[in-house]
Design an enzyme around this catalytic site. Structure first.
Site, short mmCIF file in Angstrom:
data_model
loop_
_atom_site.label_atom_id
_atom_site.label_comp_id
_atom_site.label_asym_id
_atom_site.label_seq_id
_atom_site.Cartn_x
_atom_site.Cartn_y
_atom_site.Cartn_z
N THR A 15 6.69 -22.48 -57.36
CA THR A 15 6.87 -23.43 -58.47
C THR A 15 7.89 -24.53 -58.14
OG1 THR A 15 8.44 -21.88 -59.46
CG2 THR A 15 6.20 -21.82 -60.28
N ARG A 16 8.88 -24.21 -57.32
CA ARG A 16 9.90 -25.21 -56.99
C ARG A 16 9.38 -26.32 -56.09
NH1 ARG A 16 15.15 -22.40 -54.85
NH2 ARG A 16 13.86 -20.56 -54.46
N MET A 17 8.19 -26.13 -55.52
CA MET A 17 7.59 -27.20 -54.71
C MET A 17 7.07 -28.33 -55.59
SD MET A 17 7.95 -26.18 -51.57
CE MET A 17 6.88 -27.25 -50.62
N LYS A 18 6.96 -28.06 -56.92
CA LYS A 18 6.45 -29.05 -57.88
C LYS A 18 5.07 -29.58 -57.44
CE LYS A 18 10.94 -30.49 -59.76
NZ LYS A 18 11.20 -29.12 -60.12
#
Length: 247
Positions: A15-18
């Protein structure tokens, strides 16, 4: 040497890769992150490789360069121990199993060869790939006794203040004797802050049987750096370009 298989954990969304893409198919120099891990495993002598996939697994299967690998689906993400357990039919009962991550493109065949040699020469049942880092916050810690012998691996959230003082971190990469790995996987329980099945719990189970557990510590942690966001992707890309230019 014994037969070597590799299990690469590649189920996460990231999720932090957006991004809507599975994390492991983001690319560096035109190659998916997980392809770098696959190539390192092949270079270290792995004869069979299995990817544990989950989020948008069809995209992973279609995108990676190495189509010769096996795939197993982790429908629910219940921890690293659960992920490896999903691949138990792939493991067989003999030889050695290497556990890697699909989001660590900097791992090299040379480092994995050294890990395997250390494991074999020291007659270990399991060897953790570890590294010394300046800031270990958030990482699982390797705990040793006063003589430097391996005691255990503990997740940051479950570690005491004294344990958090250790600067030796667990990379999450291992080499196991396969038979003992399979037995230990059946015994792990989600008794931790996350309520997950932790793969490092197999180390305690194996050690409590009187078998040898050890950690192979890298002085330079560069090889085990993971990619969790776009900034880390850029950093990893810079290192890979530098390495390619040095060849």
């Amino acid at each position: 040497m014994e037969q070597l298989k590799a299990v690469i954990l590649a189920a996460g969304k990231g999720t932090r890769m957006k991004s809507d893409l599975p994390k492991v198919v983001h690319t560096i120099e035109g190659k998916c992150l997980v392809d770098y891990a696959i190539e390192a495993a092949i270079g270290a002598g792995a004869e069979d490789i299995c990817l544990v996939v989950g989020y948008k697994y069809e995209v992973v299967r279609e995108t990676i360069l190495h189509q010769e690998v096996n795939f197993v689906l982790q429908e629910e993400q219940l921890g690293t121990g659960h992920a490896v357990r999903c691949a138990k039919d792939f493991l067989g009962d003999e030889g050695q199993t290497m556990i890697l991550f699909g989001d660590t493109p900097l791992i090299t065949a040379e480092t994995l060869k050294r890990l395997r040699e250390y494991h074999t020469e020291n007659k270990n049942t399991v060897t953790v790939l570890s590294a010394m880092v300046e800031d270990p916050t958030g990482y699982g810690r390797i705990i040793r006794d006063a003589d430097g012998n391996f005691v255990k691996s503990v997740e940051h959230k479950d570690a005491s203040e004294e344990e958090r003082a250790s600067h030796e971190i667990n990379s999450g990469m291992y080499i196991f004797d396969t038979r003992e790995l399979k037995e230990a996987l059946e015994k792990i329980q989600p008794n931790n802050a996350q309520g997950e099945y932790y793969l490092p719990d197999t180390l305690t189970i194996i050690k409590d049987k009187g078998l040898k557990v050890d950690a192979f510590a890298l002085i330079d942690p560069e090889d085990i750096m993971g990619v969790n966001d776009q900034e880390q992707l850029k950093s990893a890309a810079e290192i890979i370009r530098r390495r390619n230019q040095a060849k």
